[in-house]
Write a protein that holds these residues in place. Structure first.
Motif: not given
Length: 533
Positions: A71-82, A107-111, A367-370
Motif C-alpha cells: 500500500n505504500v510505495p518507495i519514496h525518494d526525497y523528491a517524491q516525499l517533498q510535497p 542535502s540529497g540526490n534530487s535537491a 515512509y519507505r524512504y530510499a
C-alpha cells in the motif's frame, strides 16, 4: 585525580545506570529481529493512522509488513517533498499525528537541500540507538569517561528560521538532538569551543580549546577528514596561513601546553598533547577508509572505534559488540533493503555477503524512504545482521559528506559550459585535502582559471559541498582541459573504465564519476595529456 575528572566520571556513571534498561532490551531484540521489526512497524502505523499521509495510505487497515509494502510505495526525497512542504505550511497533522518539533536541513540526490521532520517519537528512536552505542563504547574503552570529550560540532551556516506554520526549520546546535533524554547529562562532559561567528576563527578557537585540555579522553567526529583538517596547522608548516595559526596557538597557550605542542610538532604525533586520549570514533569504512588510515598515524596510543550509519534521516546500524561491521538498528526504525538483484529483504532475511540499498520508515514521518546508502552484510550479532557502509547509490559522490549527485553536476555543466556532455566531475579522493577535478573536453581556447572559479561557485550552491569547503575538508575544484570534443572525452572515459575493471560493454559515461577506481584511473590517464589550471 582532579575534581574536574571526578565530576565527568560521575556523569558517565549516572548515564550508564540509566542506560541499563535500554541495553537489556537491545540484547533481547538482537535475538528477535523479525518480531522486533514487525512490532516497530505496527506501532508506527497505529500512531500515525490519523494524519493525512496515514489516511491516504490506509494505515488503519494495514496489519503487517506485507500489507504495508503493498500500500505504500518507495519514496525518494523528491517524491516525499510535497508532503514535507505541506507539513511546513499547514497546521493539520500531515506526515505524523504529532507535529514536528523542527525540520533539520540536509542535502540529497534530487535537491540541493532537504528538510527532514524531527518529532518526539523520532528523537526517542535516535536516543535509543545513541544510548546503546555510548554504553557499549564505554564497555570497550572505559577510559573515555576519565576526562573531557569532544564531539565534533560545526557552526550553523544557516540560522534556524520559523516556517509558515511556526515550526522551526534548522537546529541551532547538535546538542538539540539530546534534548529530553538521559543522554543530555553527558553534555557536562563535553569540551564545547566558543564560536564567534567567523568560520576561520571558529576553527582556531576549536583547535585552541582542544590543545588547552590535557585531560581530553575521547574524540567523536564523523568524517576523519574533519579532524585531519582541524589538526593540519600543527603539522604543516609550509603555508603562511598554517605558520600564522601555529604562532597564534602557541602564544595563546600556557607554558606547559606550549611545550607539549612543540613536542607534538617535532614528533609528528599527538601522544604528548593528549596523554589520556583513550579513543577516537569516526567513519572507517567505504570512502573514509583511506583518510582514517592516514589520520590514525597521528594517534598511536589511541583505540579507534567505528561510526555506524547514522544519517540526518535516521539510524541504520549501531556500533555494538565485537567483529566486523555494526548490527542493524532494529529497535529504532523499521528497515527494508533493496538488493542488487532487485529482491526486497527485511532485516532478518538479509544474507551474509549481500549488498543492498536502505529503506527507512521512521517516527519522523519518512515512509519507505530510499536513503541512498548501500550496506553489505559482514556478520551477525545474535540473529541480527551486522553491516558495513559500502557507499552511496549509483549517481552520487560522497567523500566527506558533500553528497553530490549526478543531476546536480549535469545541471552545473549545462550552465557553465557552452557544449553539453563534454565534461565530467572526478573525485580526487587521495589528494590532501581531497577535491574534485572537472575534466572538460574542448577544441577551443578556454580560460581554465576562470572556468574553475565558475564551477566552484556553482558547486557551492549545494549546501553540504559548501560546508565541506568552508570546514577545509575539501579543496578547491580543479580543471583539466582535454583537447578535442565529446568524442575524445568518451574515449578517455572508456579507457579509464576498462583499466579499472569494468567490462567494455557495461560502461556508461557519466557527468559524475562516483566509482573511485575509475576516478583514479581517469586522473592518471589525463595527468600529462591535459592542460591544467
Amino acid at each position: 585525580m582532579s575534581a574536574h575528572m571526578d565530576v565527568k566520571r560521575a556523569l558517565w556513571q549516572t548515564f550508564l545506570e540509566s542506560a541499563k534498561p535500554t541495553l537489556d532490551q537491545w540484547l533481547t531484540q538482537l535475538e528477535q529481529p523479525q518480531s522486533t521489526q514487525e512490532r516497530a512497524l505496527l506501532r508506527l502505523l497505529e500512531a500515525n493512522s490519523d494524519c493525512a499521509f496515514g489516511r491516504a495510505h490506509h494505515f488503519a487497515r494495514l496489519h503487517d509488513s506485507t500489507q504495508f509494502r503493498d500500500n505504500v510505495p518507495i519514496h525518494d526525497y523528491a517524491q516525499l517533498q510535497p508532503w514535507i512542504e505541506r507539513a511546513q505550511n499547514e497546521s493539520e497533522a500531515i506526515l505524523t499525528s504529532s507535529p514536528p518539533l523542527f525540520f533539520e536541513r540536509t542535502s540529497g540526490n534530487s535537491a540541493l537541500q532537504k528538510a527532514i521532520p524531527y518529532t518526539r517519537a523520532f528523537l526517542a528512536e535516535m536516543h535509543s540507538a545513541l544510548t546503546v552505542w555510548l554504553a557499549d563504547m564505554h564497555r570497550q574503552v572505559p577510559g573515555i569517561s576519565h576526562g573531557s570529550s569532544y564531539w565534533s560540532m560545526s557552526p550553523p551556516l544557516q540560522m534556524p528560521v520559523a516556517g509558515p506554520n511556526g515550526i522551526r526549520i534548522g537546529s541551532a546546535s547538535d546538542l538539540a538532538y539530546l534534548h529530553g533524554s538521559h543522554l543530555a547529562g553527558l553534555a557536562g562532559t563535553l569540551l564545547i569551543p566558543e564560536f564567534s561567528g567567523e568560520l576561520s576563527q571558529w576553527r582556531r578557537q576549536t583547535l585552541l580549546a582542544l590543545l588547552a585540555d590535557a585531560d581530553l579522553s575521547f574524540i567523536s567526529v564523523w568524517s576523519p577528514t574533519f579532524l585531519t583538517s582541524l589538526l593540519q596547522p600543527l603539522f604543516d608548516g609550509e603555508t603562511p596561513e598554517h605558520v600564522q595559526t601555529f604562532a597564534w596557538l602557541e602564544a595563546a597557550l600556557p607554558a606547559s601546553r606550549q611545550s607539549a605542542l612543540r613536542r607534538a610538532r617535532s614528533q609528528g604525533v599527538c601522544t604528548e598533547l593528549w596523554p589520556r586520549l583513550a579513543a577516537v570514533s569516526c567513519w572507517m569504512e567505504g570512502p573514509s577508509r583511506h583518510y582514517f588510515t592516514q589520520l590514525a598515524v597521528r594517534f598511536p596510543q589511541t583505540q579507534w572505534l567505528p561510526k555506524s550509519l547514522f544519517a540526518t534521516e535516521g539510524v541504520v546500524s549501531i556500533p555494538f559488540g565485537d567483529g566486523p561491521g555494526c548490527p542493524l538498528a532494529i529497535g529504532s526504525h523499521y528497515l527494508e533493503f533493496l538488493c542488487e538483484d532487485g529482491a526486497l529483504r527485511h532485516s532478518h532475511s538479509l544474507r551474509l555477503g549481500e549488498t543492498a540499498q536502505v529503506l527507512l520508515t521512521t517516527g519522523g514521518g519518512l515512509y519507505r524512504y530510499a536513503l541512498g546508502d548501500r550496506v553489505r552484510v559482514v556478520g551477525m550479532s545474535g540473529a541480527t545482521p551486522r553491516v558495513e557502509f559500502v557507499g552511496r547509490a549509483t549517481g552520487t559522490s560522497d567523500l566527506v559528506g558533500e553528497k553530490l549527485d549526478e543531476q546536480t553536476v549535469q545541471n552545473l555543466f549545462d550552465r557553465c559550459l557552452a557544449t553539453r556532455g563534454a565534461a565530467c566531475l572526478i573525485p580526487n579522493a587521495y589528494a590532501s585535502p581531497p577535491h574534485y577535478t572537472a575534466l572538460v573536453a574542448t577544441s577551443r581556447h578556454l580560460d581554465a582559471s576562470a572556468l574553475a572559479l565558475t564551477i566552484e561557485t556553482a558547486l557551492s550552491d549545494a549546501f553540504h559541498y559548501c560546508l565541506a569547503r568552508r570546514l577545509g575538508q575539501l579543496g578547491l575544484v580543479q580543471v583539466r582541459l582535454l583537447d578535442g570534443g565529446a568524442d575524445q572525452l568518451a574515449h578517455v572515459l572508456q579507457q579509464a573504465a576498462e583499466l579499472s575493471g569494468i567490462r567494455a560493454g557495461d560502461f556508461k559515461p557519466r557527468s559524475l564519476i562516483n566509482r573511485l577506481e575509475t576516478a583514479e584511473a581517469l586522473l592518471a590517464l589525463t595527468e600529462s595529456s591535459c592542460r591544467h589550471l
